[in-house]
Design a protein around this motif. Structure first.
Motif, PDB file in Angstrom:
ATOM      1  N   ALA A  64      51.870  35.580  33.625  1.00 44.24           N
ATOM      2  CA  ALA A  64      51.215  34.294  33.873  1.00 44.24           C
ATOM      3  C   ALA A  64      52.220  33.151  33.842  1.00 44.24           C
ATOM      4  N   ARG A  65      53.145  33.196  32.896  1.00 42.75           N
ATOM      5  CA  ARG A  65      54.180  32.142  32.827  1.00 42.75           C
ATOM      6  C   ARG A  65      55.079  32.191  34.058  1.00 42.75           C
ATOM      7  N   LYS A  66      55.473  33.384  34.451  1.00 41.35           N
ATOM      8  CA  LYS A  66      56.377  33.541  35.594  1.00 41.35           C
ATOM      9  C   LYS A  66      55.754  32.994  36.876  1.00 41.35           C
ATOM     10  N   TYR A  67      54.466  33.250  37.061  1.00 47.58           N
ATOM     11  CA  TYR A  67      53.803  32.849  38.303  1.00 47.58           C
ATOM     12  C   TYR A  67      52.936  31.593  38.134  1.00 47.58           C
ATOM     13  N   ARG A  68      53.183  30.876  37.048  1.00 48.92           N
ATOM     14  CA  ARG A  68      52.532  29.584  36.804  1.00 48.92           C
ATOM     15  C   ARG A  68      51.006  29.675  36.843  1.00 48.92           C
ATOM     16  N   VAL A  69      50.493  30.672  36.167  1.00 48.28           N
ATOM     17  CA  VAL A  69      49.051  30.742  35.968  1.00 48.28           C
ATOM     18  C   VAL A  69      48.755  29.878  34.747  1.00 48.28           C
ATOM     19  N   ASN A  70      48.448  28.625  34.980  1.00 45.60           N
ATOM     20  CA  ASN A  70      48.301  27.655  33.895  1.00 45.60           C
ATOM     21  C   ASN A  70      46.851  27.413  33.487  1.00 45.60           C
ATOM     22  N   GLY A  71      45.919  27.955  34.249  1.00 54.03           N
ATOM     23  CA  GLY A  71      44.511  27.783  33.937  1.00 54.03           C
ATOM     24  C   GLY A  71      43.738  29.037  34.270  1.00 54.03           C
ATOM     25  N   THR A  72      42.546  29.143  33.720  1.00 53.36           N
ATOM     26  CA  THR A  72      41.706  30.308  33.978  1.00 53.36           C
ATOM     27  C   THR A  72      40.323  29.851  34.439  1.00 53.36           C
ATOM     28  N   PRO A  73      39.654  30.656  35.293  1.00 50.14           N
ATOM     29  CA  PRO A  73      40.171  31.892  35.879  1.00 50.14           C
ATOM     30  C   PRO A  73      41.144  31.611  37.028  1.00 50.14           C
ATOM     31  N   ALA A  74      42.064  32.539  37.223  1.00 51.35           N
ATOM     32  CA  ALA A  74      42.961  32.520  38.381  1.00 51.35           C
ATOM     33  C   ALA A  74      42.734  33.841  39.111  1.00 51.35           C
ATOM     34  N   VAL A  75      42.412  33.755  40.399  1.00 51.80           N
ATOM     35  CA  VAL A  75      41.955  34.930  41.139  1.00 51.80           C
ATOM     36  C   VAL A  75      42.956  35.289  42.238  1.00 51.80           C
ATOM     37  N   PHE A  76      43.260  36.589  42.347  1.00 54.69           N
ATOM     38  CA  PHE A  76      44.213  37.089  43.327  1.00 54.69           C
ATOM     39  C   PHE A  76      43.539  38.122  44.218  1.00 54.69           C
ATOM     40  N   PHE A  77      43.815  38.018  45.530  1.00 53.04           N
ATOM     41  CA  PHE A  77      43.239  38.944  46.494  1.00 53.04           C
ATOM     42  C   PHE A  77      44.332  39.808  47.115  1.00 53.04           C
ATOM     43  N   GLU A  78      43.917  40.895  47.784  1.00 49.98           N
ATOM     44  CA  GLU A  78      44.872  41.893  48.278  1.00 49.98           C
ATOM     45  C   GLU A  78      45.843  41.359  49.322  1.00 49.98           C
ATOM     46  N   ASP A  79      45.458  40.305  50.025  1.00 50.77           N
ATOM     47  CA  ASP A  79      46.349  39.760  51.060  1.00 50.77           C
ATOM     48  C   ASP A  79      47.331  38.741  50.498  1.00 50.77           C
ATOM     49  N   GLY A  80      47.351  38.590  49.166  1.00 50.67           N
ATOM     50  CA  GLY A  80      48.269  37.646  48.537  1.00 50.67           C
ATOM     51  C   GLY A  80      47.635  36.302  48.229  1.00 50.67           C
ATOM     52  N   THR A  81      46.443  36.051  48.764  1.00 55.03           N
ATOM     53  CA  THR A  81      45.760  34.782  48.506  1.00 55.03           C
ATOM     54  C   THR A  81      45.471  34.625  47.014  1.00 55.03           C
ATOM     55  N   ARG A  82      45.680  33.431  46.534  1.00 56.32           N
ATOM     56  CA  ARG A  82      45.445  33.117  45.121  1.00 56.32           C
ATOM     57  C   ARG A  82      44.600  31.853  45.039  1.00 56.32           C
ATOM     58  N   LYS A  83      43.549  31.904  44.234  1.00 51.84           N
ATOM     59  CA  LYS A  83      42.655  30.760  44.117  1.00 51.84           C
ATOM     60  C   LYS A  83      42.395  30.454  42.645  1.00 51.84           C
ATOM     61  N   PRO A  84      42.456  29.179  42.278  1.00 50.35           N
ATOM     62  CA  PRO A  84      42.119  28.793  40.907  1.00 50.35           C
ATOM     63  C   PRO A  84      40.645  28.483  40.771  1.00 50.35           C
ATOM     64  N   GLY A  85      40.117  28.679  39.583  1.00 44.63           N
ATOM     65  CA  GLY A  85      38.766  28.224  39.306  1.00 44.63           C
ATOM     66  C   GLY A  85      37.688  29.263  39.514  1.00 44.63           C
ATOM     67  N   ALA A  86      36.478  28.901  39.095  1.00 43.58           N
ATOM     68  CA  ALA A  86      35.327  29.801  39.152  1.00 43.58           C
ATOM     69  C   ALA A  86      34.719  29.772  40.548  1.00 43.58           C
ATOM     70  N   LEU A  87      35.215  30.620  41.429  1.00 48.80           N
ATOM     71  CA  LEU A  87      34.701  30.680  42.791  1.00 48.80           C
ATOM     72  C   LEU A  87      33.266  31.197  42.794  1.00 48.80           C
ATOM     73  N   PRO A  88      32.385  30.599  43.594  1.00 43.68           N
ATOM     74  CA  PRO A  88      31.026  31.141  43.724  1.00 43.68           C
ATOM     75  C   PRO A  88      31.042  32.456  44.495  1.00 43.68           C
ATOM     76  N   ALA A  89      29.973  33.219  44.377  1.00 45.23           N
ATOM     77  CA  ALA A  89      29.912  34.550  44.988  1.00 45.23           C
ATOM     78  C   ALA A  89      30.190  34.513  46.493  1.00 45.23           C
ATOM     79  N   ALA A  90      29.651  33.512  47.190  1.00 44.99           N
ATOM     80  CA  ALA A  90      29.845  33.431  48.644  1.00 44.99           C
ATOM     81  C   ALA A  90      31.315  33.251  48.997  1.00 44.99           C
ATOM     82  N   ALA A  91      32.019  32.453  48.218  1.00 47.27           N
ATOM     83  CA  ALA A  91      33.449  32.232  48.469  1.00 47.27           C
ATOM     84  C   ALA A  91      34.251  33.499  48.166  1.00 47.27           C
ATOM     85  N   ILE A  92      33.881  34.192  47.105  1.00 49.22           N
ATOM     86  CA  ILE A  92      34.570  35.456  46.764  1.00 49.22           C
ATOM     87  C   ILE A  92      34.419  36.443  47.909  1.00 49.22           C
ATOM     88  N   GLU A  93      33.187  36.580  48.401  1.00 45.47           N
ATOM     89  CA  GLU A  93      32.915  37.522  49.488  1.00 45.47           C
ATOM     90  C   GLU A  93      33.712  37.154  50.737  1.00 45.47           C
TER      91      GLU A  93
END
Length: 245
Positions: A206-235
């Motif tokens: 987390a320190r190396k990749y600057r994950v400074n807040g939670t939740p921090a979400v990572f997807f298989e294509d490399g996309t990274r999103k901060p915050g509590a994404l709603p179900a529609a956004a996750i899908e």
């Protein structure tokens, strides 16, 4: 007619001149911002934006602000391409913060499989994070996904205690969900041999990749999103990741 050697020499000279001008421009902006705002954070990069005369200033890894050629004015906010309505600032931040999914230390995560588990996402979360609990609730409705949860206790001493209690149970993933969804306190860990090295590795990652807040979400294509994404956004992001794959 100029010889190929002369043409190549002229091209090389032009490239050098352009490079020198770019370096001088960057130096001027850095100097201007430092003089006007002594407390301005350390600048990681200065580069031209798509708007002539406007420059992108990056600091703190993925923080972006815009300035003029002399560093006299600052502009905060999203830069939008009006033709495509693309948020260029968000697009740039997504690219800067992307992490190769294969680099995630999956062996140090709690694993929850829903449906076929064919799709994958990873989340860094703190057991006392309210937004993480909301995110966990929304995750329940997502079909055919494998969820890798990395606990990072960053919200204080109680987070450390709860992390140990959860991680040291026989079924950490089940205990995690019981706490996050139902508020069922994990049993106090009494195992002196419980190996907490994985949690330390999670924190180091987390320190190396600057994950400074939670939740921090990572997807298989490399996309990274901060915050509590709603179900529609996750899908939507899972679908996009599958297309890229």
């Amino acid at each position: 007619m100029k010889s190929p050697t002369l043409r190549l020499g002229a091209l090389a000279a032009a490239v050098l001149l352009a490079g020198g001008a770019a370096m001088a421009q960057e130096a001027q902006i850095r100097k201007g911002l430092a003089e006007r705002i002594p407390s301005f954070p350390k600048i990681d990069e200065v580069r031209p934006s798509p708007i002539p005369g406007l420059f992108e200033v990056r600091y703190g890894g993925t923080e972006i602000i815009y300035t003029d050629a002399k560093g006299e004015f600052l502009l905060q906010g999203a830069l939008i391409d009006a033709k495509t309505m693309t948020n260029l600032t968000e697009e740039r931040i997504d690219k800067l913060s992307a992490v190769d999914f294969s680099e995630l230390p999956l062996k140090d995560a709690m694993v929850i499989k829903q449906g076929s588990g064919a799709r994958k996402l990873a989340v860094f979360a703190d057991p006392n994070c309210g937004y993480c609990k909301r995110f966990e609730r929304d995750l329940q409705s997502i079909k055919d996904v494998t969820i890798y949860t990395f606990i990072i206790p960053i919200l204080g001493p109680d987070s450390n205690a709860k992390t140990r209690d959860i991680w040291c149970t026989k079924d950490a993933a089940k205990t995690w969900r019981a706490w996050m969804l139902d508020g069922a306190l994990p049993p106090k860990s009494m195992d002196p041999k419980c190996d907490m090295a994985a949690i330390e590795r999670n924190l180091a990652f987390a320190r190396k990749y600057r994950v400074n807040g939670t939740p921090a979400v990572f997807f298989e294509d490399g996309t990274r999103k901060p915050g509590a994404l709603p179900a529609a956004a996750i899908e939507k992001l899972l679908v996009a990741a599958a297309k890229k794959g």
